[in-house]
Design a protein around this motif. Structure first.
Motif, PDB file in Angstrom:
ATOM      1  N   GLY B  22     -11.291  -8.001   3.106  1.00 47.77           N
ATOM      2  CA  GLY B  22     -10.307  -7.073   2.370  1.00 47.77           C
ATOM      3  C   GLY B  22      -9.525  -7.611   1.670  1.00 47.77           C
ATOM      4  O   GLY B  22      -9.435  -7.386   0.304  1.00 47.77           O
ATOM      5  N   LEU B  23      -8.906  -9.072   1.876  1.00 49.48           N
ATOM      6  CA  LEU B  23      -8.071  -9.749   1.160  1.00 49.48           C
ATOM      7  C   LEU B  23      -8.724 -10.018  -0.251  1.00 49.48           C
ATOM      8  O   LEU B  23      -8.047 -10.069  -1.251  1.00 49.48           O
ATOM      9  CB  LEU B  23      -7.531 -10.816   1.726  1.00 49.48           C
ATOM     10  CG  LEU B  23      -6.715 -11.899   1.049  1.00 49.48           C
ATOM     11  CD1 LEU B  23      -5.195 -11.310   0.606  1.00 49.48           C
ATOM     12  CD2 LEU B  23      -6.560 -13.287   1.619  1.00 49.48           C
ATOM     13  N   VAL B  26      -9.118  -7.189  -2.462  1.00 51.40           N
ATOM     14  CA  VAL B  26      -7.798  -6.643  -3.116  1.00 51.40           C
ATOM     15  C   VAL B  26      -7.404  -7.757  -4.369  1.00 51.40           C
ATOM     16  O   VAL B  26      -6.979  -7.341  -5.334  1.00 51.40           O
ATOM     17  CB  VAL B  26      -6.567  -6.865  -1.998  1.00 51.40           C
ATOM     18  CG1 VAL B  26      -5.235  -6.581  -2.762  1.00 51.40           C
ATOM     19  CG2 VAL B  26      -6.814  -5.764  -0.885  1.00 51.40           C
ATOM     20  N   LEU B  27      -7.598  -9.068  -4.086  1.00 50.83           N
ATOM     21  CA  LEU B  27      -7.125  -9.829  -5.059  1.00 50.83           C
ATOM     22  C   LEU B  27      -8.066  -9.500  -6.390  1.00 50.83           C
ATOM     23  O   LEU B  27      -7.560  -9.905  -7.407  1.00 50.83           O
ATOM     24  CB  LEU B  27      -7.465 -11.336  -4.664  1.00 50.83           C
ATOM     25  CG  LEU B  27      -6.542 -11.802  -3.411  1.00 50.83           C
ATOM     26  CD1 LEU B  27      -6.570 -13.187  -2.937  1.00 50.83           C
ATOM     27  CD2 LEU B  27      -5.101 -11.754  -3.854  1.00 50.83           C
ATOM     28  N   VAL B  29      -9.520  -6.812  -7.251  1.00 50.13           N
ATOM     29  CA  VAL B  29      -9.071  -5.677  -7.842  1.00 50.13           C
ATOM     30  C   VAL B  29      -7.870  -5.703  -8.636  1.00 50.13           C
ATOM     31  O   VAL B  29      -7.408  -5.333  -9.580  1.00 50.13           O
ATOM     32  CB  VAL B  29      -9.160  -4.262  -6.910  1.00 50.13           C
ATOM     33  CG1 VAL B  29      -8.514  -3.221  -7.334  1.00 50.13           C
ATOM     34  CG2 VAL B  29     -10.424  -4.088  -6.362  1.00 50.13           C
ATOM     35  N   GLY B  30      -6.898  -6.520  -8.045  1.00 48.12           N
ATOM     36  CA  GLY B  30      -5.688  -6.746  -8.521  1.00 48.12           C
ATOM     37  C   GLY B  30      -5.572  -7.511  -9.649  1.00 48.12           C
ATOM     38  O   GLY B  30      -4.325  -7.309 -10.355  1.00 48.12           O
ATOM     39  N   LEU B  33      -4.107  -5.661 -12.665  1.00 47.33           N
ATOM     40  CA  LEU B  33      -2.778  -5.164 -12.815  1.00 47.33           C
ATOM     41  C   LEU B  33      -2.196  -5.776 -13.881  1.00 47.33           C
ATOM     42  O   LEU B  33      -2.243  -6.977 -14.021  1.00 47.33           O
ATOM     43  CB  LEU B  33      -2.146  -5.142 -11.476  1.00 47.33           C
ATOM     44  CG  LEU B  33      -2.527  -4.343 -10.245  1.00 47.33           C
ATOM     45  CD1 LEU B  33      -1.947  -4.805  -8.986  1.00 47.33           C
ATOM     46  CD2 LEU B  33      -2.209  -2.895 -10.494  1.00 47.33           C
ATOM     47  N   ARG B  34      -1.150  -5.051 -14.554  1.00 48.76           N
ATOM     48  CA  ARG B  34      -0.088  -5.768 -15.411  1.00 48.76           C
ATOM     49  C   ARG B  34       1.213  -5.415 -15.129  1.00 48.76           C
ATOM     50  O   ARG B  34       1.475  -4.446 -14.664  1.00 48.76           O
ATOM     51  CB  ARG B  34      -0.475  -4.851 -16.718  1.00 48.76           C
ATOM     52  CG  ARG B  34      -1.760  -5.273 -17.422  1.00 48.76           C
ATOM     53  CD  ARG B  34      -1.627  -6.606 -18.237  1.00 48.76           C
ATOM     54  NE  ARG B  34      -3.051  -7.046 -18.590  1.00 48.76           N
ATOM     55  CZ  ARG B  34      -3.908  -7.691 -17.820  1.00 48.76           C
ATOM     56  NH1 ARG B  34      -3.566  -8.135 -16.662  1.00 48.76           N
ATOM     57  NH2 ARG B  34      -5.247  -8.180 -18.423  1.00 48.76           N
ATOM     58  N   PRO B 168      -2.774 -13.298 -16.513  1.00 44.52           N
ATOM     59  CA  PRO B 168      -3.586 -13.314 -15.320  1.00 44.52           C
ATOM     60  C   PRO B 168      -5.064 -12.951 -16.019  1.00 44.52           C
ATOM     61  O   PRO B 168      -5.534 -11.903 -15.834  1.00 44.52           O
ATOM     62  CB  PRO B 168      -2.991 -12.324 -14.596  1.00 44.52           C
ATOM     63  CG  PRO B 168      -2.179 -11.310 -15.422  1.00 44.52           C
ATOM     64  CD  PRO B 168      -1.924 -12.424 -16.659  1.00 44.52           C
ATOM     65  N   HIS B 170      -7.673 -14.999 -14.544  1.00 46.98           N
ATOM     66  CA  HIS B 170      -8.394 -15.849 -13.796  1.00 46.98           C
ATOM     67  C   HIS B 170      -9.671 -14.932 -13.195  1.00 46.98           C
ATOM     68  O   HIS B 170      -9.463 -13.810 -13.139  1.00 46.98           O
ATOM     69  CB  HIS B 170      -7.731 -16.392 -12.507  1.00 46.98           C
ATOM     70  CG  HIS B 170      -6.749 -15.405 -12.040  1.00 46.98           C
ATOM     71  ND1 HIS B 170      -5.611 -15.272 -12.474  1.00 46.98           N
ATOM     72  CD2 HIS B 170      -6.874 -14.683 -11.082  1.00 46.98           C
ATOM     73  CE1 HIS B 170      -4.903 -14.239 -12.093  1.00 46.98           C
ATOM     74  NE2 HIS B 170      -5.662 -14.009 -10.975  1.00 46.98           N
TER      75      HIS B 170
END
Lengths: 433, 170
Positions: B22-23, B26-27, B29-30, B33-34, B168, B170
Motif C-alpha cells: 500500500g505504501l 501511495v508513493l 500515486v502521490g 500531487l503538487r 518532483p 522522480h
C-alpha cells in the motif's frame, strides 16, 4: 561573536526551568523527560515569547542561538551514542513470534497511514522544494518511531521491566528505533543528493561499506574496551578518549557520506560491547553530563523553534488533531492488533500498544532533522512536536488504566532478567532513562 | 507448531506485507500531487533607494541605499511569515496562491517612529514569483495601505539561502 555571559545566562535559565518543570511532571507520575520537553516549549515563542516578548528577546536573541545550538548538538551526538549502546536488535529473536510481528507491524502500519495522511497534508503544509516521496517517508519515519529511553524509564518506574510485557516492548522498541533511523537515513540521502555534489549511489554504497566496516571490523575491535574493563575494573583516560574519538570519527564519516552526524554516533554505540556491567560503566561516564546539562539545551533549542501561535485558525488545529489521531491509530492500533493476533492477552496487548506509542525525545531528534533539511515546514514541525508531547504524555495514565499493578502481578508472569537489560534503567534520577 | 507458524505468516503477510505494498502505491500515486510554489528562505530585495526612503515605515536597509534589503520568508504550505534576518519577531503574514505572493504587516518596530509612520500603518506587498529562474526571483510592489499620497515602490527580489531542489519528477 560569542557572548559568553549571555550563553551562561541562557544555560542557567534552561537548566532551572527544566529541573522545575521536570519535577512537577514527576509529581503527576510522568517521566521527568516529558516535563523537560514541555519546559523547552515554555521557553520558546509559544509561551515566553508570547507573554514577555522583551524578556524573550533579551534571553534568546536570534544571533546568540548558534552557540546554544552547537552545545545541544554535541549533547545529541553523545545521546545517540548512548541509545546505540543499549540497542540490541538481536533481543527480538529471543522474544519469539509475538515480538517480531508486533515490531514489524508497528512500523508498517504507521508508515502506510502516514503516507495516506501525507497525501492530504502535502499540498496544504509543504511546498514544491520537497518531493512527495521524501515528505511521505519522513512522516512515516516520524510516526513509526518509539522513544526507547522514555519507554525504559516508564517500565522501570512501574516495575515492569522484567515482565513479559516489558521485555517484549523493549525488544520491539529497539527494532523500531533501528528501522526508523534507517528510513530517515534514506530520506536524508534523497534530500541531500539534490543539494550536494555526492551522487545517491556514492552515498548508498558508502553507507553499505560503512555498515559492513562497523559490523565486521569495528565491532570485534571494540571488544578490547570490554577486555580492559574486565581486567582493570575501569578504563583509563586514554581509553575513554579513544572511545570518544571513535564516536566522533564515525559521526564525521557519516556526515561526509551525506547522511547525518547522528547516524554515525548511533552506529558507534551499536558496535560497542553489550556486557551489562560494561554498558553501565560507559553510561556512568557520559550520561550525567548529557542528560542533566546538554539535553535540556536541545529541548530549549526545539522549543525556540516551536511556535504554537503559528497554528492559527481551526484548520491548522484540525491538521494537528488529525496528525495525533493517525499517529496513535497507526502505532498503538497496529501494535495492539499484532499482539492480539499473536495471542497476547487483551490488556497486555493494549499495554504493549500504548508503550510503543511513546515517542518522546527520539521524535524531537527526527523532527529537528526534518526541519533543518526543510522536509517539513515550521507549522508542521510545531504540530508534530505537539503530537510527540501528547503521545508521550498519554502513555503513563493509559498504562495505569489498562495494566494496573495488581493485574501485572497476577497475570503477567515475571521473567528472569534478560542477559542484556536496558542499561539506562540503572540510573535513578536520569532525565532520559 | 505448524498451525502457529501458518497463523504467524498469514498475520505477517496481512499486517506487514499488505501495508508495505500500500505504501508503494501511495508513493506512486502521490507523485502527481503538487504543493505550493516554494518561496521559503532569505530574499534580497532590489529597489530604487530614493523611492524606498520616501516610503513611510521604510524598510531597515533604507538607511544604507547601497545595501540590498534582506527579507526572510518562512513558509508552511500557502501561509507565509515575513521578517528580517536576525529578528525573531515576525513583521508580516501572507499567502501564496499560484505564483502570486501577497503579504500585509505592521512596520518594523524600529521604524514605526518615523514621520508618516505609526503602529496603525499597514504595509502591503504583492509580487509574482518566477519559478523557472534559478535561484528563484520575484518582482512586485510595496505600498502603504490607506495612504493615497504615498508612492508605490516596485522591487525585484532574488532568493539567497535555499538551494532549489528538483521538481518532483522522480
Amino acid at each position: 561573536m560569542l557572548d559568553l555571559t549571555k550563553l551562561v545566562i541562557q544555560i542557567a535559565v534552561i537548566l532551572a526551568t527544566c529541573r522545575v518543570v521536570g519535577a512537577i511532571f514527576q509529581k503527576i507520575h510522568q517521566p521527568r523527560v516529558v516535563g523537560e520537553m514541555f519546559a523547552g516549549i515554555l521557553l520558546g515563542p509559544s509561551l515566553l515569547g508570547w507573554l514577555a516578548p522583551h524578556a524573550s528577546a533579551f534571553l534568546f536573541p536570534v544571533n546568540s542561538l548558534g552557540a546554544l545550538n552547537a552545545l545541544s548538538q554535541i549533547g545529541l551526538v553523545i545521546f545517540m551514542f548512548l541509545v546505540g549502546l543499549h540497542t540490541h536488535p538481536n533481543e527480538l529473536k529471543r522474544q519469539g513470534h509475538a515480538a517480531i510481528l508486533t515490531a514489524h507491524v508497528g512500523i508498517a502500519i504507521p508508515l502506510v497511514l502516514a503516507a495516506l495522511l501525507a497525501r492530504y497534508l502535502y499540498p496544504r503544509l509543504s511546498d514544491d522544494s520537497v518531493t512527495f516521496t521524501s515528505f511521505a517517508l519522513f512522516m512515516g519515519a516520524a510516526m513509526s518511531i518509539t522513544a526507547f529511553p522514555v519507554l525504559a524509564r516508564i517500565l522501570t518506574e512501574r516495575k515492569m521491566m522484567h515482565t513479559r510485557l516489558g521485555t517484549t516492548a523493549v525488544a520491539c522498541a529497539a527494532v523500531g528505533d533501528a528501522t526508523g533511523w534507517c528510513i530517515l537515513a534514506y530520506i536524508v540521502v534523497l534530500v541531500r543528493a539534490e543539494q550536494t555534489s555526492h551522487s545517491v549511489w556514492f552515498t548508498l554504497l558508502g553507507t553499505v561499506a560503512f555498515i559492513v566496516f562497523m559490523g565486521y571490523i569495528m565491532r570485534p575491535a571494540m571488544r578490547i574496551f570490554d577486555r580492559v574493563y574486565r581486567r582493570d575494573g575501569e578504563l583509563s583516560d586514554n581509553m575513554i578518549a579513544a572511545l570518544v574519538l571513535m564516536l566522533l570519527a564515525s559521526g564525521i564519516f557519516t556526515e561526509w557520506l551525506g547522511i547525518h552526524l547522528l547516524f554515525g554516533a548511533f552506529a558507534a554505540g551499536t558496535v560497542m560491547p553489550k556486557d551489562p556491567r560494561f554498558v553501565r560503566y560507559i553510561l556512568g561516564k557520559f550520561e550525567s553530563i548529557t542528560v542533566v546539562l546538554l539535553l535540556p539545551l536541545f529541548f530549549a533549542h526545539t522549543g525556540l523553534r516551536t511556535s504554537i501561535g503559528a497554528l492559527q485558525g481551526g484548520q491548522m488545529w484540525w491538521y494537528c488533531a488529525l496528525i495525533i489521531v493517525v499517529a496513535t491509530v497507526g502505532k498503538l492500533g497496529g501494535s495492539v492488533l499484532a499482539a492480539w493476533l499473536a495471542d497476547i492477552p487483551r490488556n497486555e496487548a493494549v499495554g504493549l500498544g500504548v508503550l510503543m506509542n511513546t515517542r518522546g525525545l527520539m521524535e524531537l531528534v527526527i523532527l529537528n532533522i526534518g526541519l533543518d533539511l526543510k522536509i517539513i515546514s515550521p507549522a508542521l514541525f510545531s504540530m508534530m512536536v505537539i503530537m510527540a508531547l501528547v503521545t508521550t504524555f498519554m502513555t503513563t495514565p493509559i498504562l495505569e488504566w489498562v495494566c494496573p499493578e495488581e493485574m501485572l502481578r497476577s497475570v503477567a508472569e515475571p521473567l528472569a532478567p534478560p542477559s542484556n537489560p536496558p542499561a539506562l534503567e540503572v540510573t535513578a534520577d536520569s532525565s532520559v532513562a | 507448531m505448524a498451525g502457529l507458524n501458518r497463523k504467524f505468516f498469514l498475520a505477517y503477510a496481512l499486517l506487514v506485507g499488505l501495508p508495505l505494498l500500500g505504501l508503494l502505491g501511495v508513493l506512486k500515486v502521490g507523485r502527481n500531487l503538487r504543493a505550493p510554489v516554494s518561496v521559503d528562505g532569505v530574499w534580497k530585495l532590489e529597489a530604487d533607494p530614493a523611492a524606498i526612503a520616501a516610503l513611510p515605515c521604510a524598510l531597515p536597509a533604507a538607511a544604507s541605499p547601497q545595501d540590498a534589503i534582506a527579507l526572510t520568508i518562512s513558509q508552511s504550505g500557502k501561509d507565509l511569515v515575513l521578517g528580517v534576518p536576525g529578528e525573531s519577531k515576525a513583521t508580516a503574514s501572507g499567502l501564496i496562491e499560484g505564483n502570486n505572493v501577497r503579504a500585509w504587516g505592521a512596520p518594523f518596530v524600529q521604524y514605526s517612529a518615523q514621520a508618516g509612520c505609526g503602529p496603525n500603518v499597514r504595509l502591503g506587498l504583492s509580487s509574482m514569483v518566477d519559478v523557472n529562474a534559478n535561484p528563484r526571483t520575484m518582482a512586485g510592489k510595496l505600498w502603504v495601505q490607506d495612504c493615497p499620497t504615498c508612492a508605490t515602490v516596485e522591487f525585484r527580489a532574488t532568493r539567497q539561502s535555499i538551494t532549489p531542489k528538483k521538481e518532483p519528477s522522480h
